[in-house]
Design a protein around this motif. Structure first.
Motif, mmCIF file in Angstrom:
data_model
loop_
_atom_site.group_PDB
_atom_site.id
_atom_site.type_symbol
_atom_site.label_atom_id
_atom_site.label_comp_id
_atom_site.label_asym_id
_atom_site.label_seq_id
_atom_site.Cartn_x
_atom_site.Cartn_y
_atom_site.Cartn_z
ATOM 1 N N LEU A 1 7.767 -3.151 7.196
ATOM 2 C CA LEU A 1 6.604 -3.208 6.515
ATOM 3 C C LEU A 1 5.413 -3.986 7.512
ATOM 4 O O LEU A 1 6.137 -4.817 8.473
ATOM 5 N N ASP A 2 4.394 -3.577 7.441
ATOM 6 C CA ASP A 2 3.391 -4.500 8.430
ATOM 7 C C ASP A 2 1.986 -4.215 7.624
ATOM 8 O O ASP A 2 1.689 -3.049 7.338
ATOM 9 N N GLY B 1 4.431 -8.077 3.445
ATOM 10 C CA GLY B 1 4.460 -7.802 2.181
ATOM 11 C C GLY B 1 6.109 -7.734 1.564
ATOM 12 O O GLY B 1 6.160 -7.267 0.461
ATOM 13 N N LYS B 2 6.825 -8.321 2.312
ATOM 14 C CA LYS B 2 8.277 -8.308 2.002
ATOM 15 C C LYS B 2 8.551 -9.079 0.696
ATOM 16 O O LYS B 2 9.161 -8.507 -0.269
ATOM 17 N N SER B 3 8.014 -10.238 0.509
ATOM 18 C CA SER B 3 8.274 -11.128 -0.687
ATOM 19 C C SER B 3 7.430 -10.517 -1.917
ATOM 20 O O SER B 3 7.933 -10.384 -3.016
ATOM 21 N N THR B 4 6.363 -9.949 -1.557
ATOM 22 C CA THR B 4 5.815 -9.232 -2.711
ATOM 23 C C THR B 4 6.529 -8.098 -3.343
ATOM 24 O O THR B 4 6.508 -7.957 -4.476
ATOM 25 N N GLY C 1 9.710 -7.307 8.560
ATOM 26 C CA GLY C 1 8.272 -7.223 9.027
ATOM 27 C C GLY C 1 7.776 -8.412 9.441
ATOM 28 O O GLY C 1 8.244 -9.608 9.120
ATOM 29 N N PRO C 2 6.558 -8.372 10.205
ATOM 30 C CA PRO C 2 5.970 -9.678 10.616
ATOM 31 C C PRO C 2 5.777 -10.722 9.351
ATOM 32 O O PRO C 2 5.657 -10.034 8.289
ATOM 33 N N ASN C 3 5.442 -11.826 9.318
ATOM 34 C CA ASN C 3 5.106 -12.840 8.391
ATOM 35 C C ASN C 3 3.605 -12.147 7.655
ATOM 36 O O ASN C 3 2.873 -11.496 8.327
ATOM 37 N N ASP D 1 0.823 -1.209 -0.251
ATOM 38 C CA ASP D 1 0.041 -0.023 0.020
ATOM 39 C C ASP D 1 0.929 1.332 0.095
ATOM 40 O O ASP D 1 1.393 1.658 0.993
ATOM 41 N N ALA D 2 0.987 1.839 -1.198
ATOM 42 C CA ALA D 2 1.892 2.959 -1.524
ATOM 43 C C ALA D 2 3.358 2.849 -0.746
ATOM 44 O O ALA D 2 3.861 3.862 0.098
ATOM 45 N N VAL D 3 3.868 1.800 -0.594
ATOM 46 C CA VAL D 3 5.338 1.717 -0.161
ATOM 47 C C VAL D 3 6.227 2.525 -0.987
ATOM 48 O O VAL D 3 6.334 2.570 -2.104
ATOM 49 N N GLY D 4 7.404 3.199 -0.244
ATOM 50 C CA GLY D 4 8.283 3.748 -0.866
ATOM 51 C C GLY D 4 9.521 3.598 -0.042
ATOM 52 O O GLY D 4 9.491 3.713 1.390
ATOM 53 N N PHE D 5 10.881 3.750 -0.407
ATOM 54 C CA PHE D 5 11.986 3.746 0.135
ATOM 55 C C PHE D 5 13.273 3.729 -0.723
ATOM 56 O O PHE D 5 13.029 3.647 -2.147
ATOM 57 N N THR D 6 14.301 4.358 -0.510
ATOM 58 C CA THR D 6 15.282 4.153 -1.243
ATOM 59 C C THR D 6 16.742 3.583 -0.769
ATOM 60 O O THR D 6 16.889 3.573 0.276
ATOM 61 N N VAL D 7 17.399 2.820 -1.916
ATOM 62 C CA VAL D 7 18.557 2.182 -1.416
ATOM 63 C C VAL D 7 19.791 2.803 -2.094
ATOM 64 O O VAL D 7 19.768 2.925 -3.309
ATOM 65 N N GLU D 8 20.473 3.368 -1.211
ATOM 66 C CA GLU D 8 21.541 4.135 -1.832
ATOM 67 C C GLU D 8 22.905 3.335 -2.322
ATOM 68 O O GLU D 8 22.644 2.111 -1.976
ATOM 69 N N PRO D 9 23.408 4.002 -3.354
ATOM 70 C CA PRO D 9 24.543 3.239 -3.820
ATOM 71 C C PRO D 9 25.597 2.477 -3.170
ATOM 72 O O PRO D 9 26.051 3.376 -2.161
#
Length: 276
Positions: free
Chosen positions: A240-241, A56-59, A51-53, A35-43
């Motif tokens: 995530l939760d 949404g991690k695998s998704t 997050g708990p089971n 649901d509208a998840v956002g984050f940035t992985v810096e180089p």
């Protein structure tokens, strides 16, 4: 394990682009998985998604690698928009992944499995390879040498001739990571890299991940339930939760976030498990 590490094969391996996830939403038959998840992985950083089971991690990983299509939102890797690309197109941009459940060919040797990771880098055509033309032979030697180098780096040099199915589980997980490295990635997606391992295997894998980051400058995004490992390795943690992002920041801040504690306490009370 050769902690000095293999030399990056191309300059692009060192200059990994930024991964930017913006407003990522995924729905399945009315169920909102993200649901509208956002984050940035810096180089060059190590970024953990926890997050708990069912959070949404695998998704999220499946969208990033092209297995799932996002309902809306954006995933940019440098200048490339990933959300509409097929998995092989994303891999060609330098994104490699491992899987929670080992996805190797058990009857093939370690060397043969690692050579599969070189497939996207092969330039010789089918006819040239079939006729064993000089250009194809030179390329095959170059790929073989690179596989040997990466096997030494990952502690697999003595196992190259062994069928993968005969190896202990923890070693198979290292083979999968080595195969991903054989793709010369700029971004490495690690899906629960120490799941099912014993204490010694977990420590070895953590050291290998550190060596990958320090030696190759590859950006690493990992999903992991081992909170000790996450707090040791990650520069930034996204939590995530129920498909929503509830926290994002340095590990020291995230682990003390009241909403994160509440999410994990709720998961533990439902399952009878200890909190992280």
């Amino acid at each position: 394990m050769n902690t000095a590490g293999p030399t990056p094969e191309t300059p692009d391996t060192v200059s990994a682009p930024r991964l930017e996830v913006r407003e990522l939403t995924v729905r399945f038959a009315g169920l909102t998985a993200l649901d509208a998840v956002g984050f940035t992985v810096e180089p060059g950083s190590v970024h953990a998604v926890i997050g708990p089971n069912g959070a949404g991690k695998s998704t999220c990983f499946n969208v990033l690698s092209g297995v799932y299509r996002a309902t809306s939102g954006s995933v940019r890797f440098g200048e490339a928009e990933l959300t509409a690309l097929a998995p092989h197109r994303i891999a060609a941009l330098g994104v490699a992944r491992t899987f929670q459940n080992i996805a190797l060919s058990p009857h093939l040797s370690v060397r043969e499995n690692l050579m599969l990771g070189r497939h996207r880098l092969t330039r010789a055509g089918f006819v040239a390879a079939g006729l064993r033309l000089p250009s194809a032979r030179r390329e095959a030697r170059r790929h073989g040498d690179r596989v040997t180098e990466i096997a030494a780096f990952t502690g697999l040099a003595e196992r190259l001739a062994t069928p993968v199915g005969l190896l202990p589980y923890g070693v198979q997980k290292r083979v999968e990571l080595a195969r991903a490295l054989c793709m010369e990635p700029r971004l490495l997606l690690l899906d629960e890299p120490v799941a099912g391992m014993n204490g010694g295997e977990r420590r070895d894998m953590a050291e290998l991940i550190i060596a990958v980051r320090e030696s190759l400058g590859i950006s690493i995004l990992l999903v992991e339930h081992d909170m000790g490992m996450v707090m040791r390795l990650a520069d930034t943690v996204t939590v995530l939760d129920f498909g929503r992002r509830i926290a994002d920041g340095p590990p020291s801040e995230v682990q003390n976030d009241p909403e994160v504690i509440r999410a994990y306490l709720g998961a533990a009370s439902e399952t009878g498990e200890d909190t992280p």
